[in-house]
Design a protein around this motif. Structure first.
Motif, PDB file in Angstrom:
ATOM      1  N   LEU A 192       0.837  -1.202   0.000  1.00  0.00           N
ATOM      2  CA  LEU A 192       0.000   0.000   0.000  1.00  0.00           C
ATOM      3  C   LEU A 192       0.873   1.253   0.000  1.00  0.00           C
ATOM      4  N   ALA A 193       1.926   1.243   0.816  1.00  0.00           N
ATOM      5  CA  ALA A 193       2.834   2.389   0.871  1.00  0.00           C
ATOM      6  C   ALA A 193       3.475   2.646  -0.484  1.00  0.00           C
ATOM      7  N   LYS A 194       3.911   1.579  -1.141  1.00  0.00           N
ATOM      8  CA  LYS A 194       4.547   1.732  -2.450  1.00  0.00           C
ATOM      9  C   LYS A 194       3.562   2.274  -3.485  1.00  0.00           C
ATOM     10  N   LEU A 195       2.321   1.822  -3.431  1.00  0.00           N
ATOM     11  CA  LEU A 195       1.303   2.285  -4.374  1.00  0.00           C
ATOM     12  C   LEU A 195       1.021   3.769  -4.177  1.00  0.00           C
ATOM     13  N   LEU A 196       0.898   4.201  -2.927  1.00  0.00           N
ATOM     14  CA  LEU A 196       0.670   5.619  -2.645  1.00  0.00           C
ATOM     15  C   LEU A 196       1.846   6.470  -3.138  1.00  0.00           C
ATOM     16  N   TYR A 197       3.046   5.940  -2.985  1.00  0.00           N
ATOM     17  CA  TYR A 197       4.247   6.656  -3.433  1.00  0.00           C
ATOM     18  C   TYR A 197       4.268   6.771  -4.958  1.00  0.00           C
ATOM     19  N   GLU A 198       3.961   5.671  -5.636  1.00  0.00           N
ATOM     20  CA  GLU A 198       3.970   5.672  -7.102  1.00  0.00           C
ATOM     21  C   GLU A 198       2.883   6.580  -7.668  1.00  0.00           C
ATOM     22  N   GLN A 199       1.791   6.725  -6.933  1.00  0.00           N
ATOM     23  CA  GLN A 199       0.712   7.613  -7.377  1.00  0.00           C
ATOM     24  C   GLN A 199       1.024   9.080  -7.108  1.00  0.00           C
ATOM     25  N   GLY A 200       2.132   9.324  -6.426  1.00  0.00           N
ATOM     26  CA  GLY A 200       2.511  10.695  -6.120  1.00  0.00           C
ATOM     27  C   GLY A 200       1.762  11.292  -4.951  1.00  0.00           C
ATOM     28  N   ASP A 201       1.183  10.445  -4.069  1.00  0.00           N
ATOM     29  CA  ASP A 201       0.400  10.935  -2.945  1.00  0.00           C
ATOM     30  C   ASP A 201       1.226  11.156  -1.678  1.00  0.00           C
ATOM     31  N   SER A 259      12.182  -1.765   2.395  1.00  0.00           N
ATOM     32  CA  SER A 259      13.366  -1.649   1.526  1.00  0.00           C
ATOM     33  C   SER A 259      13.225  -2.509   0.286  1.00  0.00           C
ATOM     34  N   GLU A 260      12.663  -3.707   0.468  1.00  0.00           N
ATOM     35  CA  GLU A 260      12.468  -4.609  -0.670  1.00  0.00           C
ATOM     36  C   GLU A 260      11.423  -4.059  -1.635  1.00  0.00           C
ATOM     37  N   GLN A 261      10.331  -3.515  -1.099  1.00  0.00           N
ATOM     38  CA  GLN A 261       9.271  -2.972  -1.943  1.00  0.00           C
ATOM     39  C   GLN A 261       9.752  -1.763  -2.744  1.00  0.00           C
ATOM     40  N   PHE A 262      10.462  -0.863  -2.081  1.00  0.00           N
ATOM     41  CA  PHE A 262      10.861   0.400  -2.702  1.00  0.00           C
ATOM     42  C   PHE A 262      12.235   0.345  -3.363  1.00  0.00           C
ATOM     43  N   ASP A 263      13.006  -0.703  -3.046  1.00  0.00           N
ATOM     44  CA  ASP A 263      14.396  -0.764  -3.492  1.00  0.00           C
ATOM     45  C   ASP A 263      15.133   0.501  -3.042  1.00  0.00           C
ATOM     46  N   ALA A 264      14.973   0.804  -1.756  1.00  0.00           N
ATOM     47  CA  ALA A 264      15.558   2.022  -1.186  1.00  0.00           C
ATOM     48  C   ALA A 264      15.829   1.790   0.292  1.00  0.00           C
ATOM     49  N   HIS A 265      16.594   2.711   0.886  1.00  0.00           N
ATOM     50  CA  HIS A 265      16.893   2.613   2.310  1.00  0.00           C
ATOM     51  C   HIS A 265      15.720   3.101   3.145  1.00  0.00           C
ATOM     52  N   PHE A 266      15.509   2.460   4.308  1.00  0.00           N
ATOM     53  CA  PHE A 266      14.517   2.917   5.282  1.00  0.00           C
ATOM     54  C   PHE A 266      15.154   2.916   6.663  1.00  0.00           C
ATOM     55  N   ASP A 267      16.261   3.670   6.758  1.00  0.00           N
ATOM     56  CA  ASP A 267      17.003   3.734   8.009  1.00  0.00           C
ATOM     57  C   ASP A 267      17.234   5.163   8.482  1.00  0.00           C
ATOM     58  N   GLY A 268      16.566   6.130   7.846  1.00  0.00           N
ATOM     59  CA  GLY A 268      16.716   7.515   8.243  1.00  0.00           C
ATOM     60  C   GLY A 268      17.970   8.201   7.755  1.00  0.00           C
ATOM     61  N   SER A 269      18.790   7.485   6.978  1.00  0.00           N
ATOM     62  CA  SER A 269      20.023   8.081   6.467  1.00  0.00           C
ATOM     63  C   SER A 269      19.722   8.969   5.258  1.00  0.00           C
ATOM     64  N   ILE A 270      20.733   9.685   4.776  1.00  0.00           N
ATOM     65  CA  ILE A 270      20.570  10.545   3.608  1.00  0.00           C
ATOM     66  C   ILE A 270      20.142   9.701   2.407  1.00  0.00           C
ATOM     67  N   GLY A 271      19.092  10.120   1.738  1.00  0.00           N
ATOM     68  CA  GLY A 271      18.584   9.382   0.591  1.00  0.00           C
ATOM     69  C   GLY A 271      17.536   8.342   0.943  1.00  0.00           C
ATOM     70  N   ALA A 272      17.325   8.089   2.236  1.00  0.00           N
ATOM     71  CA  ALA A 272      16.318   7.109   2.650  1.00  0.00           C
ATOM     72  C   ALA A 272      14.915   7.664   2.420  1.00  0.00           C
TER      73      ALA A 272
END
Length: 491
Positions: free
Chosen positions: A41-50, A72-85
């Protein structure tokens, strides 16, 4: 990853509701796959630009870690609060210590917040909020873009309102925006059918001075308030008996599926190590122990999750949200007798895997409340737990207390041997069930513990086991044939 039908339906319901409301409350049975649903659901909201960022809160570090990995697996991104997460995953304990850098994110970005097992957070307002509910009410409720609150047991033992939950004006029942119960999950082959096996004894005596009182069951004994329940779950003979049958069942399952695991829920750290010694001494089996004493408890749980080790013993460390799908047997020796804890522990053995045998067994002492919970497990919100009270709190709660015997309250992590009234326990098991076909016992006499106390509890009758026939969750004949067929194929 292919989503289950309920997950797809729930996501669509949330997207639809977000057009008119920013909050969405989900009741989904433990083991159904709430983590996957929420991250998709989070990834879908992100892809929709919401939304721009995702922040998750959960009750334990192991669950917070699992959410971080899933996001991290869904977004292929960091979810640790670091720069770029694209966000972070926290425990509820962290809510009171988050600095202004985190809270400023809600001012600058569109933030989607996931609350796992939201029932830990109480409060309809500041007046009745606990320590975890206050930041949600004051900071997140209005400033977040969207939220999703998840729970497998949407009620609190103290009857306080759950943060972000809506309630009916007249009945004061919690309003869930989406419900996916255990019966539906079993019908959809999403969850296993729990089989509950109850241990009892027909001859029990309590000696106090010159007086001897006799009881023909644990229910009879406990109803007289003569011996606390803690004396039953810490009784060596009871532990041995429950381990005997739990071990036999797990060995049967591991002949078919060598990865099948067993969970033993202990009452205290001292109790956990007592169980481990008995398991090794009398059954020749090793067990991993994870308690709050271990600084690396999360690593221990993760290591067990991906191993093929048989047993893990826990004190409150493997409960709600902890994902170990290979668990199929649970031995419940916890001192905690709340329905919430019972259901959350049961949920640890309900997750479906691709293994050939999907049986799930819970072994419990014949304590009246636990037996009642077993029969009510098919109810999404059991009668008597659905109403709340809206009252002003005089002080903060850290978290929900767990009610044990009488008026004693504690949290799982602070139970120690000194909390348990010590009594001299003399046991002579004339049924010989414990020693049946087990050569390892030949060198051991009946076990006796001696303490200098006023009471003596003797368990000298036959231990009886019965499998509860739980209405609505019975195994059909066709299902049993499939299980038996899998067993034949395994050999």
């Amino acid at each position: 990853m292919k989503l289950r039908d309920w997950q797809i339906e729930c996501i669509h319901s949330a997207i639809s509701q977000y057009k008119s409301s920013k909050h969405f409350f989900v009741l989904a049975t433990p083991g159904a796959g709430k983590t996957v649903m929420a991250t998709v659901l989070a990834k879908l909201l992100y892809e929709q630009g919401d939304i721009d960022l995702v922040i998750c809160f959960s009750p334990s570090s192991i669950v917070a870690h699992d959410f971080r990995e899933a996001l991290s697996e869904q977004f292929d991104a960091h979810f640790d609060g670091s720069i770029g997460a694209l966000g972070n995953s926290f425990t509820y304990q962290a809510l009171k210590t988050l600095d202004d850098k985190v809270w400023r994110l809600f001012e600058k970005y569109r933030v989607f917040v996931i609350f796992d097992e939201i029932h830990h957070c109480a409060g309809s307002s500041i007046k009745d909020a606990n320590a975890w509910g206050k930041p949600i009410i004051t900071m997140i409720k209005e400033k977040s873009t969207f939220t999703i609150a998840l729970s497998g047991t949407p009620w609190r033992s103290d009857s306080l309102p759950i943060a972000l939950a809506g309630y009916c004006n007249k009945s004061l029942k919690v309003k869930c925006d989406y419900i996916y119960g255990l019966k539906e999950a079993i019908a959809d082959n999403v969850c296993r059918i729990p089989q509950v096996v109850v241990l009892d004894n027909d001859k029990i005596a309590v000696i106090e001075g010159d007086e001897t009182r006799h009881f023909n069951s644990f229910t009879d004994l406990l109803s007289q308030s003569v011996i606390p329940y803690s004396d039953i779950v810490t009784n060596t003979s009871v532990i041995q008996q429950l381990l005997l049958h739990s071990s036999r069942k797990l060995k049967e399952l591991r002949r078919i599926n060598k990865k099948a695991g067993g969970l033993i829920v202990a009452s205290s750290i001292t109790h956990a190590w007592q169980i481990q010694r008995i398991l090794k001494q009398f059954f020749g089996e090793l067990a991993v122990v994870v308690t709050s004493d271990e600084c690396n408890g999360t690593d221990v749980i993760r290591s067990y999750r991906y191993s093929q080790k048989a047993w893990i013993i826990s004190v409150g460390m493997i409960s709600e949200g902890t994902n170990i799908p290979r668990l199929q047997v649970c031995c419940y020796l916890s001192n905690v007798k709340t329905e919430m804890n019972y259901r959350q522990v049961l949920g640890r053995i309900l997750r479906i895997t691709d293994a050939p045998n999907q049986q799930a067994f819970l072994f419990i002492p014949a304590e009246p409340k636990l037996t009642e919970y077993a029969f009510r497990v098919s109810q999404d919100i059991p009668d008597g737990l659905e109403k709340v009270k809206f009252a002003q709190m005089s002080e903060d709660f850290i978290t929900e207390a767990l009610v044990v015997d009488e008026n004693e309250k504690y949290t799982d992590h602070n139970i120690t041997a000194k909390n348990i009234k010590k009594q001299r326990v003399c046991i002579s098991d004339t049924s010989n069930e414990l020693y049946e076909n087990l050569d390892v016992f030949n060198d051991f006499p009946p076990y006796t513990e001696k303490f200098s106390t006023e009471k003596v509890m003797e368990i000298f009758g036959k231990f009886n086991y019965r499998e509860l026939e739980i209405d609505g969750l019975k195994i059909s004949e066709s299902s049993m044939k499939k299980i038996n067929q899998h067993s034949l194929e395994a050999f």
